[in-house]
Design an enzyme around this catalytic site. Structure first.
Site, PDB file in Angstrom:
ATOM      1  CG  MET A  30      19.040 -16.210  25.726  1.00  0.00           C
ATOM      2  SD  MET A  30      18.755 -16.954  24.114  1.00  0.00           S
ATOM      3  CE  MET A  30      20.335 -16.748  23.352  1.00  0.00           C
ATOM      4  N   GLY A  31      21.480 -16.871  29.916  1.00  0.00           N
ATOM      5  CA  GLY A  31      22.400 -17.590  30.795  1.00  0.00           C
ATOM      6  C   GLY A  31      23.807 -17.698  30.243  1.00  0.00           C
ATOM      7  N   GLY A  36      29.512  -8.938  30.724  1.00  0.00           N
ATOM      8  CA  GLY A  36      28.527  -8.111  30.007  1.00  0.00           C
ATOM      9  C   GLY A  36      27.170  -8.178  30.706  1.00  0.00           C
ATOM     10  CG  HIS A  37      24.975 -11.846  30.680  1.00  0.00           C
ATOM     11  ND1 HIS A  37      25.854 -12.844  30.307  1.00  0.00           N
ATOM     12  CD2 HIS A  37      24.022 -11.828  29.715  1.00  0.00           C
ATOM     13  CE1 HIS A  37      25.438 -13.398  29.171  1.00  0.00           C
ATOM     14  NE2 HIS A  37      24.333 -12.797  28.788  1.00  0.00           N
ATOM     15  CD  GLU A 148      24.637   1.312  24.305  1.00  0.00           C
ATOM     16  OE1 GLU A 148      25.862   1.364  24.114  1.00  0.00           O
ATOM     17  OE2 GLU A 148      23.992   2.228  24.851  1.00  0.00           O
ATOM     18  CG  ASP A 150      22.564  -8.798  21.457  1.00  0.00           C
ATOM     19  OD1 ASP A 150      22.657  -9.688  20.623  1.00  0.00           O
ATOM     20  OD2 ASP A 150      23.147  -8.849  22.566  1.00  0.00           O
ATOM     21  CB  VAL A 176      31.220  -5.710  28.931  1.00  0.00           C
ATOM     22  CG1 VAL A 176      32.418  -6.175  29.741  1.00  0.00           C
ATOM     23  CG2 VAL A 176      30.358  -4.767  29.758  1.00  0.00           C
ATOM     24  CB  SER A 186      26.819 -17.013  26.001  1.00  0.00           C
ATOM     25  OG  SER A 186      26.283 -16.095  26.927  1.00  0.00           O
ATOM     26  NE  ARG A 187      24.825 -18.095  19.344  1.00  0.00           N
ATOM     27  CZ  ARG A 187      23.681 -17.401  19.494  1.00  0.00           C
ATOM     28  NH1 ARG A 187      23.718 -16.117  19.739  1.00  0.00           N
ATOM     29  NH2 ARG A 187      22.516 -18.011  19.386  1.00  0.00           N
TER      30      ARG A 187
HETATM   31  P1  AMP Z   1      22.080 -13.034  25.933  1.00  0.00           P
HETATM   32  O1  AMP Z   1      22.231 -13.874  27.162  1.00  0.00           O
HETATM   33  O2  AMP Z   1      23.208 -13.208  24.970  1.00  0.00           O
HETATM   34  O3  AMP Z   1      20.723 -13.152  25.315  1.00  0.00           O
HETATM   35  O4  AMP Z   1      22.219 -11.536  26.406  1.00  0.00           O
HETATM   36  C1  AMP Z   1      21.415 -11.029  27.444  1.00  0.00           C
HETATM   37  C2  AMP Z   1      21.608  -9.531  27.513  1.00  0.00           C
HETATM   38  O5  AMP Z   1      22.992  -9.247  27.747  1.00  0.00           O
HETATM   39  C3  AMP Z   1      21.224  -8.819  26.218  1.00  0.00           C
HETATM   40  O6  AMP Z   1      20.579  -7.603  26.527  1.00  0.00           O
HETATM   41  C4  AMP Z   1      22.557  -8.581  25.562  1.00  0.00           C
HETATM   42  O7  AMP Z   1      22.563  -7.469  24.698  1.00  0.00           O
HETATM   43  C5  AMP Z   1      23.443  -8.339  26.772  1.00  0.00           C
HETATM   44  N1  AMP Z   1      24.852  -8.577  26.456  1.00  0.00           N
HETATM   45  C6  AMP Z   1      25.401  -9.685  25.885  1.00  0.00           C
HETATM   46  N2  AMP Z   1      26.721  -9.524  25.701  1.00  0.00           N
HETATM   47  C7  AMP Z   1      27.025  -8.282  26.166  1.00  0.00           C
HETATM   48  C8  AMP Z   1      28.230  -7.516  26.247  1.00  0.00           C
HETATM   49  N3  AMP Z   1      29.393  -7.987  25.819  1.00  0.00           N
HETATM   50  N4  AMP Z   1      28.172  -6.284  26.792  1.00  0.00           N
HETATM   51  C9  AMP Z   1      26.982  -5.777  27.221  1.00  0.00           C
HETATM   52  N5  AMP Z   1      25.820  -6.445  27.182  1.00  0.00           N
HETATM   53  C10 AMP Z   1      25.833  -7.676  26.654  1.00  0.00           C
END
Ligand code: AMP
Length: 281
Positions: A30-31, A36-37, A148, A150, A176, A186-187
């Site tokens: 979701m940007g 982590g991304h 992982e 989520d 991460v 992101s939050r």
């Molecule tokens: P989001 O943008 O939050 O929807 O996340 C996109 C992808 O990044 C999803 O598969 C999340 O599980 C992963 N993600 C988000 N935060 C982390 C993190 N801290 N470490 C690893 N993967 C993450």
């Protein structure tokens, strides 16, 4: 790096790559990208010829009182980060091109959403399952990588991929964290400095639980109560859930007899944060 803004243009490019025999690794996001991304992009790159990243704040996975309108966005910076990571294409569609006025087809799972986040976010996993199915049909990945962090989402994606026979290999990437232990999200940008300090309660509670299980504690309710105590000792916190469950079905356990998922959701101020760890006795 290519930028595709419509499903048609993304799909055409992916079809052309497939015709050339190139495999596609896909990272849906979701940007407002963070490390982590980026770690998921690296996993995708190691497992496919090309990496495609989607950036789409998916409206159908937000409930009516959730943060869709305020969700952080910075496309320019995200594109730079993707480019620096060697991404072949970014797919960033508009909501109206993903969901037409007559849209009426959803993907729902019968069991996995009836646990953890699904209980307080009733439409969330229907939105996730639907958008990921659509994205798979647009990006045509050979491999797709999910975090992982989520954990329930990853379980939902693995299940729907199997149930709907998507020819996609699903990989999970480890969580991460910031140097002090907070899981990147992101939050996290929503947190005030006081809330940011309190947000450490999640990783602390997981570390404490992990330690207690290694010392021999097998009673899930004891582990849960200790975690709740740790979290509640920090200001601004409100627990949504602290759950110990089976990593495959997400069903709650009473006794920790094998690898057990401990999953947390805590509101810190107005920001809902999640974290998890697999506890091994
Ligand atoms: P989001 O943008 O939050 O929807 O996340 C996109 C992808 O990044 C999803 O598969 C999340 O599980 C992963 N993600 C988000 N935060 C982390 C993190 N801290 N470490 C690893 N993967 C993450």
């Amino acid at each position: 790096m290519e930028i595709h803004r419509t499903p048609g243009s993304m799909q055409k490019q992916s079809q052309a790559w497939k015709k050339e025999g190139r495999s596609i690794g896909f990272v849906p996001t979701m940007g407002f990208l963070h490390e982590g991304h980026l770690s998921l992009m690296d996993i995708a790159a190691r497992n496919a010829d090309l990496v495609v990243v989607s950036i789409f704040v998916n409206p159908t996975q937000f409930g009516p009182t959730e943060d869709l309108a305020s969700y952080p966005r910075n496309l320019e910076r995200d594109l730079e980060l993707c480019q620096s990571r060697g991404v072949a294409a970014v797919f960033t569609p508009e909501p109206q091109d993903m969901y037409g006025p007559e849209f009426q087809t959803y993907v729902t799972l019968e069991k996995l959403p009836n646990h953890l986040c699904g209980l307080s976010r009733p439409v969330h996993f229907r939105g996730v399952a639907t958008v990921v199915s659509k994205l798979f049909n647009m990006v045509l990945p050979d491999v797709a990588v999910f975090g992982e962090k989520d954990f329930q989402q990853l379980a939902v994606i693995r299940q729907l991929t199997q149930d709907l026979n998507f020819p996609v290999r699903i990989l999970g990437g480890p969580i991460v964290r910031e140097s002090d232990g907070l899981a990147m999200s992101s939050r996290n940008t929503y947190l005030s400095s006081g809330e940011r300090a309190s947000a450490l309660c999640l990783s602390r509670a997981l570390e404490g639980a992990s330690r207690r299980v290694k010392e021999g504690e097998i009673r899930a309710d004891h582990i849960r109560r200790e975690a709740e105590k740790e979290i509640s000792s920090h200001p601004f916190t409100e627990i949504d859930y602290v759950t110990l469950c089976r990593p495959d079905t997400l069903e709650e356990v009473e006794v920790i007899s094998g690898p057990t998922l401990m999953a947390l959701a805590v509101k810190v101020g107005k920001t809902r944060l999640i974290d998890n760890a697999v506890l091994t006795p």
